[in-house]
Design a protein around this motif. Structure first.
Motif, PDB file in Angstrom:
ATOM      1  N   GLY A  51       0.824  -1.257   0.063  1.00 39.81           N
ATOM      2  CA  GLY A  51      -0.006  -0.191  -0.055  1.00 39.81           C
ATOM      3  C   GLY A  51       0.913   1.352   0.082  1.00 39.81           C
ATOM      4  N   GLY A  52       0.629   2.089  -0.838  1.00 42.25           N
ATOM      5  CA  GLY A  52       1.379   3.419  -0.820  1.00 42.25           C
ATOM      6  C   GLY A  52       2.454   3.192  -1.424  1.00 42.25           C
ATOM      7  N   LEU A  53       2.612   2.245  -2.355  1.00 45.62           N
ATOM      8  CA  LEU A  53       4.155   1.707  -2.937  1.00 45.62           C
ATOM      9  C   LEU A  53       4.446   3.035  -3.857  1.00 45.62           C
ATOM     10  CD1 LEU A  53       6.505  -0.462  -3.814  1.00 45.62           C
ATOM     11  CD2 LEU A  53       5.071  -1.232  -5.419  1.00 45.62           C
ATOM     12  N   PHE A  54       3.765   3.539  -4.860  1.00 47.88           N
ATOM     13  CA  PHE A  54       4.236   4.572  -5.881  1.00 47.88           C
ATOM     14  C   PHE A  54       4.766   5.919  -5.199  1.00 47.88           C
ATOM     15  CE2 PHE A  54       2.118   1.334  -8.355  1.00 47.88           C
ATOM     16  CZ  PHE A  54       2.589   1.171  -9.459  1.00 47.88           C
ATOM     17  N   GLY A  55       6.047   6.197  -5.215  1.00 44.62           N
ATOM     18  CA  GLY A  55       6.526   7.588  -4.750  1.00 44.62           C
ATOM     19  C   GLY A  55       7.247   7.204  -3.372  1.00 44.62           C
ATOM     20  N   ARG A  56       7.083   5.724  -2.889  1.00 42.96           N
ATOM     21  CA  ARG A  56       7.920   5.607  -1.623  1.00 42.96           C
ATOM     22  C   ARG A  56       9.203   5.137  -2.053  1.00 42.96           C
ATOM     23  NH1 ARG A  56       4.563   1.486   0.987  1.00 42.96           N
ATOM     24  NH2 ARG A  56       5.827  -0.216   0.100  1.00 42.96           N
ATOM     25  N   VAL A  57      10.036   5.447  -1.055  1.00 46.61           N
ATOM     26  CA  VAL A  57      11.759   4.926  -1.158  1.00 46.61           C
ATOM     27  C   VAL A  57      11.667   3.573  -0.990  1.00 46.61           C
ATOM     28  CG1 VAL A  57      14.142   5.556  -0.669  1.00 46.61           C
ATOM     29  CG2 VAL A  57      12.453   7.145  -1.053  1.00 46.61           C
ATOM     30  N   SER A  58      12.645   2.711  -1.586  1.00 47.76           N
ATOM     31  CA  SER A  58      12.806   1.120  -0.996  1.00 47.76           C
ATOM     32  C   SER A  58      13.204   1.062   0.445  1.00 47.76           C
ATOM     33  CB  SER A  58      13.971   0.365  -2.061  1.00 47.76           C
ATOM     34  OG  SER A  58      15.071   1.009  -1.816  1.00 47.76           O
ATOM     35  N   GLY A  59      12.764   0.107   1.011  1.00 44.95           N
ATOM     36  CA  GLY A  59      13.420  -0.245   2.368  1.00 44.95           C
ATOM     37  C   GLY A  59      12.670   0.731   3.512  1.00 44.95           C
ATOM     38  N   THR A  60      11.636   1.697   3.319  1.00 44.07           N
ATOM     39  CA  THR A  60      11.054   2.373   4.441  1.00 44.07           C
ATOM     40  C   THR A  60       9.815   1.908   4.988  1.00 44.07           C
ATOM     41  OG1 THR A  60      10.086   3.948   2.556  1.00 44.07           O
ATOM     42  CG2 THR A  60      12.724   4.201   3.253  1.00 44.07           C
ATOM     43  N   ASN A  70      18.089  -3.557   0.388  1.00 47.18           N
ATOM     44  CA  ASN A  70      17.144  -3.079   0.106  1.00 47.18           C
ATOM     45  C   ASN A  70      16.827  -1.397   0.718  1.00 47.18           C
ATOM     46  OD1 ASN A  70      14.039  -2.391  -0.333  1.00 47.18           O
ATOM     47  ND2 ASN A  70      14.035  -4.355  -1.109  1.00 47.18           N
ATOM     48  N   LYS A  71      17.304  -1.391   1.847  1.00 47.82           N
ATOM     49  CA  LYS A  71      17.411  -0.125   2.562  1.00 47.82           C
ATOM     50  C   LYS A  71      18.424   0.976   1.724  1.00 47.82           C
ATOM     51  CE  LYS A  71      16.246  -1.652   7.276  1.00 47.82           C
ATOM     52  NZ  LYS A  71      17.047  -2.081   8.491  1.00 47.82           N
ATOM     53  N   ASN A  72      19.532   0.389   1.347  1.00 50.42           N
ATOM     54  CA  ASN A  72      20.643   1.064   0.955  1.00 50.42           C
ATOM     55  C   ASN A  72      20.366   1.448  -0.459  1.00 50.42           C
ATOM     56  OD1 ASN A  72      21.839   0.957   3.435  1.00 50.42           O
ATOM     57  ND2 ASN A  72      23.216  -0.748   2.898  1.00 50.42           N
ATOM     58  N   LYS A  73      19.694   0.800  -1.291  1.00 54.48           N
ATOM     59  CA  LYS A  73      19.258   1.000  -2.883  1.00 54.48           C
ATOM     60  C   LYS A  73      18.657   2.583  -2.674  1.00 54.48           C
ATOM     61  CE  LYS A  73      18.978   0.097  -7.082  1.00 54.48           C
ATOM     62  NZ  LYS A  73      20.112  -0.084  -8.162  1.00 54.48           N
ATOM     63  N   GLY A  74      17.842   2.881  -2.268  1.00 58.90           N
ATOM     64  CA  GLY A  74      17.176   4.091  -2.067  1.00 58.90           C
ATOM     65  C   GLY A  74      16.273   4.486  -3.394  1.00 58.90           C
ATOM     66  N   VAL A  75      15.772   3.301  -4.024  1.00 55.06           N
ATOM     67  CA  VAL A  75      15.357   3.625  -5.239  1.00 55.06           C
ATOM     68  C   VAL A  75      13.800   4.229  -4.920  1.00 55.06           C
ATOM     69  CG1 VAL A  75      14.216   1.334  -5.276  1.00 55.06           C
ATOM     70  CG2 VAL A  75      14.372   2.815  -7.388  1.00 55.06           C
ATOM     71  N   TYR A  92      18.572  -6.398  -9.632  1.00 56.81           N
ATOM     72  CA  TYR A  92      18.314  -4.845  -9.506  1.00 56.81           C
ATOM     73  C   TYR A  92      18.730  -4.443  -8.138  1.00 56.81           C
ATOM     74  CZ  TYR A  92      15.864  -0.498  -9.886  1.00 56.81           C
ATOM     75  OH  TYR A  92      15.523   1.086 -10.043  1.00 56.81           O
ATOM     76  N   ILE A  93      18.454  -5.490  -7.255  1.00 54.02           N
ATOM     77  CA  ILE A  93      18.999  -5.121  -5.554  1.00 54.02           C
ATOM     78  C   ILE A  93      19.665  -6.230  -5.174  1.00 54.02           C
ATOM     79  CG2 ILE A  93      18.032  -4.575  -3.364  1.00 54.02           C
ATOM     80  CD1 ILE A  93      15.839  -3.135  -4.463  1.00 54.02           C
ATOM     81  N   PRO A  94      21.084  -6.360  -5.773  1.00 50.05           N
ATOM     82  CA  PRO A  94      21.888  -7.345  -5.054  1.00 50.05           C
ATOM     83  C   PRO A  94      21.678  -7.559  -3.704  1.00 50.05           C
ATOM     84  CG  PRO A  94      23.014  -6.047  -6.561  1.00 50.05           C
ATOM     85  CD  PRO A  94      21.559  -5.580  -6.449  1.00 50.05           C
ATOM     86  N   GLY A  95      21.493  -8.786  -3.151  1.00 52.05           N
ATOM     87  CA  GLY A  95      21.264  -9.054  -1.725  1.00 52.05           C
ATOM     88  C   GLY A  95      19.995  -8.846  -1.212  1.00 52.05           C
ATOM     89  N   THR A  96      18.830  -8.609  -1.899  1.00 50.16           N
ATOM     90  CA  THR A  96      17.608  -8.629  -1.340  1.00 50.16           C
ATOM     91  C   THR A  96      17.285 -10.141  -1.025  1.00 50.16           C
ATOM     92  OG1 THR A  96      15.310  -7.967  -2.199  1.00 50.16           O
ATOM     93  CG2 THR A  96      16.395  -9.109  -3.860  1.00 50.16           C
ATOM     94  N   LYS A  97      16.366  -9.894  -0.080  1.00 51.91           N
ATOM     95  CA  LYS A  97      15.680 -11.274   0.530  1.00 51.91           C
ATOM     96  C   LYS A  97      14.610 -11.765  -0.132  1.00 51.91           C
ATOM     97  CE  LYS A  97      14.449  -9.476   4.815  1.00 51.91           C
ATOM     98  NZ  LYS A  97      13.857  -9.186   6.073  1.00 51.91           N
ATOM     99  N   MET A  98      14.096 -10.801  -1.006  1.00 45.85           N
ATOM    100  CA  MET A  98      12.818 -11.280  -2.062  1.00 45.85           C
ATOM    101  C   MET A  98      13.477 -12.321  -3.016  1.00 45.85           C
ATOM    102  SD  MET A  98      10.224  -8.979  -4.296  1.00 45.85           S
ATOM    103  CE  MET A  98      10.359  -9.237  -5.929  1.00 45.85           C
ATOM    104  N   VAL A  99      12.768 -13.606  -2.699  1.00 43.99           N
ATOM    105  CA  VAL A  99      13.077 -14.852  -3.483  1.00 43.99           C
ATOM    106  C   VAL A  99      11.997 -14.953  -4.746  1.00 43.99           C
ATOM    107  CG1 VAL A  99      13.913 -16.047  -1.691  1.00 43.99           C
ATOM    108  CG2 VAL A  99      11.340 -16.028  -1.837  1.00 43.99           C
ATOM    109  N   PHE A 100      12.101 -14.072  -5.756  1.00 44.97           N
ATOM    110  CA  PHE A 100      11.203 -13.913  -6.817  1.00 44.97           C
ATOM    111  C   PHE A 100      12.003 -13.909  -8.037  1.00 44.97           C
ATOM    112  CE2 PHE A 100       8.443 -11.506  -9.743  1.00 44.97           C
ATOM    113  CZ  PHE A 100       7.508 -12.522 -10.067  1.00 44.97           C
TER     114      PHE A 100
END
Length: 121
Positions: A51-60, A70-75, A92-100
């Protein structure tokens, strides 16, 4: 005249086909809903609430334990960044926990983004 880059799978969102939100909802249900909730105010699962994904910064997202990557990517999430991310999240985010593994087809990514734009408000 716009020339589609068929060799580069990271072609930009500007070159993506038009998205179909109904098809994107099916993709979300089969590929994403196991780990994510799209609606604002929903709880976190294995992945954060979107929820609220668009415009949000990764890891926040409040209350979710993100990887340092994910926190450090700051996308800042938007159509363009999601289109690139969804192709191959681990690249795109090396080290992410997302297993997809990602969505290789541009149409699938465009459809999912069309759905998320509506569902994640």
């Amino acid at each position: 005249r716009v020339r589609l880059n068929t060799r580069n799978k990271m072609a930009s969102f500007a070159e993506a086909p038009a998205g179909d939100a109904a098809k994107g909802a099916k993709i979300f249900k089969t590929k994403c809903a196991q780990c994510h909730v799209a609606e604002s105010g929903g709880g976190h699962k294995q992945g954060p609430n979107l929820g609220g994904l668009f415009g949000r910064v990764s890891g926040t997202t409040e209350g979710f334990a993100y990887s340092a990557a994910n926190k450090n990517k700051g996308v800042k999430w938007g159509e363009e960044t999601l289109y690139d991310y969804l192709l191959n999240p681990k690249k795109y985010i090396p080290g992410t926990k997302m297993v997809f593994a990602g969505l290789k087809k541009p149409q699938d990514r465009a459809d999912l983004i069309a759905y998320l734009k509506d569902a994640c408000k």
